[in-house]
Enzyme design. Structure first.
Site, PDB file in Angstrom:
ATOM      1  N   LYS A   1      -1.838  -2.736   7.277  1.00 20.13           N
ATOM      2  CA  LYS A   1      -3.073  -2.778   8.390  1.00 20.13           C
ATOM      3  C   LYS A   1      -3.583  -4.187   9.050  1.00 20.13           C
ATOM      4  O   LYS A   1      -4.638  -3.999   9.197  1.00 20.13           O
ATOM      5  CB  LYS A   1      -4.391  -2.675   6.667  1.00 20.13           C
ATOM      6  CG  LYS A   1      -5.486  -2.836   7.128  1.00 20.13           C
ATOM      7  CD  LYS A   1      -6.492  -2.501   5.369  1.00 20.13           C
ATOM      8  CE  LYS A   1      -7.949  -2.471   6.009  1.00 20.13           C
ATOM      9  NZ  LYS A   1      -8.572  -2.282   4.372  1.00 20.13           N
TER      10      LYS A   1
ATOM     11  N   HIS B   1      -4.344   2.986  -4.778  1.00 15.80           N
ATOM     12  CA  HIS B   1      -4.210   1.747  -4.779  1.00 15.80           C
ATOM     13  C   HIS B   1      -4.245   1.135  -6.487  1.00 15.80           C
ATOM     14  O   HIS B   1      -3.755  -0.417  -5.615  1.00 15.80           O
ATOM     15  CB  HIS B   1      -5.622   1.804  -3.861  1.00 15.80           C
ATOM     16  CG  HIS B   1      -5.487   0.315  -2.802  1.00 15.80           C
ATOM     17  ND1 HIS B   1      -4.546   0.204  -1.837  1.00 15.80           N
ATOM     18  CD2 HIS B   1      -6.570  -1.163  -3.316  1.00 15.80           C
ATOM     19  CE1 HIS B   1      -5.620  -0.991  -1.380  1.00 15.80           C
ATOM     20  NE2 HIS B   1      -5.827  -1.524  -1.966  1.00 15.80           N
TER      21      HIS B   1
ATOM     22  N   HIS C   1      -3.178 -10.641   2.666  1.00 19.95           N
ATOM     23  CA  HIS C   1      -4.394 -10.429   2.654  1.00 19.95           C
ATOM     24  C   HIS C   1      -4.364 -11.356   4.296  1.00 19.95           C
ATOM     25  O   HIS C   1      -4.013 -12.655   4.281  1.00 19.95           O
ATOM     26  CB  HIS C   1      -5.157 -11.310   1.972  1.00 19.95           C
ATOM     27  CG  HIS C   1      -5.333 -10.226   0.682  1.00 19.95           C
ATOM     28  ND1 HIS C   1      -4.773 -10.635  -0.661  1.00 19.95           N
ATOM     29  CD2 HIS C   1      -5.396  -8.908   0.943  1.00 19.95           C
ATOM     30  CE1 HIS C   1      -5.171  -9.264  -0.984  1.00 19.95           C
ATOM     31  NE2 HIS C   1      -5.209  -7.955  -0.253  1.00 19.95           N
TER      32      HIS C   1
ATOM     33  N   ARG D   1       1.036  -1.308  -0.025  1.00 13.81           N
ATOM     34  CA  ARG D   1       0.172   0.077   0.078  1.00 13.81           C
ATOM     35  C   ARG D   1       0.919   1.038  -0.146  1.00 13.81           C
ATOM     36  O   ARG D   1       2.249   0.879   0.594  1.00 13.81           O
ATOM     37  CB  ARG D   1      -0.976  -0.143   1.211  1.00 13.81           C
ATOM     38  CG  ARG D   1      -2.381  -1.153   1.673  1.00 13.81           C
ATOM     39  CD  ARG D   1      -2.943  -0.793   2.566  1.00 13.81           C
ATOM     40  NE  ARG D   1      -3.287  -2.095   2.914  1.00 13.81           N
ATOM     41  CZ  ARG D   1      -3.312  -3.472   3.085  1.00 13.81           C
ATOM     42  NH1 ARG D   1      -1.981  -3.771   3.436  1.00 13.81           N
ATOM     43  NH2 ARG D   1      -4.115  -4.315   3.271  1.00 13.81           N
TER      44      ARG D   1
ATOM     45  N   ARG E   1      -1.350  -1.414  -6.090  1.00 15.45           N
ATOM     46  CA  ARG E   1      -0.970  -2.733  -5.433  1.00 15.45           C
ATOM     47  C   ARG E   1      -2.269  -3.626  -6.262  1.00 15.45           C
ATOM     48  O   ARG E   1      -1.685  -5.013  -6.828  1.00 15.45           O
ATOM     49  CB  ARG E   1      -1.962  -2.312  -4.306  1.00 15.45           C
ATOM     50  CG  ARG E   1      -2.421  -3.400  -3.301  1.00 15.45           C
ATOM     51  CD  ARG E   1      -2.187  -2.924  -1.980  1.00 15.45           C
ATOM     52  NE  ARG E   1      -3.472  -4.214  -1.193  1.00 15.45           N
ATOM     53  CZ  ARG E   1      -2.094  -5.461  -0.214  1.00 15.45           C
ATOM     54  NH1 ARG E   1      -1.348  -4.486  -0.339  1.00 15.45           N
ATOM     55  NH2 ARG E   1      -2.748  -5.612   0.891  1.00 15.45           N
TER      56      ARG E   1
END
Length: 344
Positions: A221, A273, A299, A198, A276
């Protein structure tokens, strides 16, 4: 008398099961009154220190503040979530939290959608509000069920992911490199394109996290650090930048301005974004493993990474040969060739 009916039809309970302990309560039905009386007598026999818990009359805004005090402040964007929740409480007319109903919430949601609020935003707000009730119940601060348990989020139309072609990548990097006033902005973009990071993760790199042919992203994140290999030339460029200019400055707005000078057109809400998405898309197109991609992107769920699976070279290729319009006569298999008799 322990139980008596009032002129307005309600029932009043007035009992003293233990000398010096008197309990009064007004309820709607005689059945509720009898249950309250029986509970008081039983509990006082079991424990002389027991007393009935008063009804929770806190407003929804008070519950939101309580949630923020106990848990919300630990979230990365906790302050922003609190402001969103308080604004939602005002739209709901700040009811007593225990009396909030799914019907009332859906009425307000309908008004929000009619006013042009995006469906994804509405779903986010529902998730935040559900979290308030669920978390406070887990912590024992409330003792009733979540009134929004059965409210489902809206089903959103899935949008195709946008990513840049090789020509567009070259055009974008050229537009970034001419931004002399912001040193390193092109380098941040190259980190994103090389690692799937990111923008904030790449922009937050420090010299001690660039070593041994890899970069390490912290403050992510998912709250987990990720270490991704990079090309030697990129590692050298990063270390030279830190030596000459120090850490990267906040250059996200400059990126958007540079992007606007190119021929690249992106869907609303996408800017940095897209880098990414571009890394992930090219990774899969070139035959990369989807599980490896999940680890690179960080993720927590494979379902998030599977959004890129359709870009795989062999994704659903059976649809090409097994559809009813496929011309089988134009394809001769190896086994058919072997069965064909030779002619003299």
């Amino acid at each position: 008398m322990a139980i008596e009916q009032l002129p307005d039809g309600r029932w009043k309970v007035d009992i003293e099961p233990v000398k010096g302990k008197r309990y009064r309560k007004t309820v709607k039905t005689k059945g509720e009154a009898l249950r309250f009386e029986a509970t008081c007598r039983t509990k006082c026999i079991e424990s002389r220190d027991w007393s009935p818990k008063p009804k929770d009359r806190r407003k929804l805004s008070e519950l939101i503040d309580r949630y923020h005090h106990l848990h919300g402040h630990t979230l990365t964007d906790g302050a922003r979530v609190r402001l969103i929740l308080l604004a939602l409480a005002r739209e709901l007319s700040d009811p007593v939290a225990v009396s909030l109903t799914a019907n009332l919430y859906c009425e307000v949601r309908h008004s929000q959608l009619s006013a042009g609020v995006h469906q994804k935003t509405v779903n986010n707000r529902l998730g935040y509000l559900k979290a308030v009730y669920n978390q406070l119940r887990r912590l024992g601060d409330i003792d009733y069920v979540n009134p929004l348990d059965f409210v489902r989020p809206l089903r959103l139309q899935e949008r195709p992911l946008s990513f840049l072609t090789s020509d567009q990548i070259a055009e974008l990097l050229e537009a970034l490199d001419v931004r002399q006033g912001v040193p390193g902005i092109g380098l941040v973009a190259r980190v994103c394109l090389s690692t799937g990071a990111r923008w904030g993760e790449a922009q937050g790199l420090t010299p001690d996290r660039v070593r041994n042919g890899s970069v390490t992203f912290a403050n992510t994140k998912s709250k987990r650090t990720r270490t991704i290999p990079v090309a030697p030339s990129l590692e050298t460029s990063l270390l030279e930048h830190f030596k000459r200019h120090g850490l990267f400055s906040n250059c996200m707005l400059t990126f958007s301005r540079a992007l606007a000078t190119t021929s690249i057109k992106l869907p609303a809400g996408q800017a940095t974004h897209v880098l990414r998405h571009t890394f992930a898309s090219h990774f899969v197109i070139n035959g990369g493993n989807i599980l490896t991609l999940q680890k690179i992107l960080g993720h927590s769920s494979l379902a998030m990474t599977m959004r890129y699976a359709h870009l795989s070279p062999d994704h659903l290729q059976d649809a090409l040969t097994f559809n009813p319009l496929f011309d089988t006569s134009s394809t001769v298999t190896k086994s058919q060739k072997q069965k064909t008799p030779k002619t003299c």
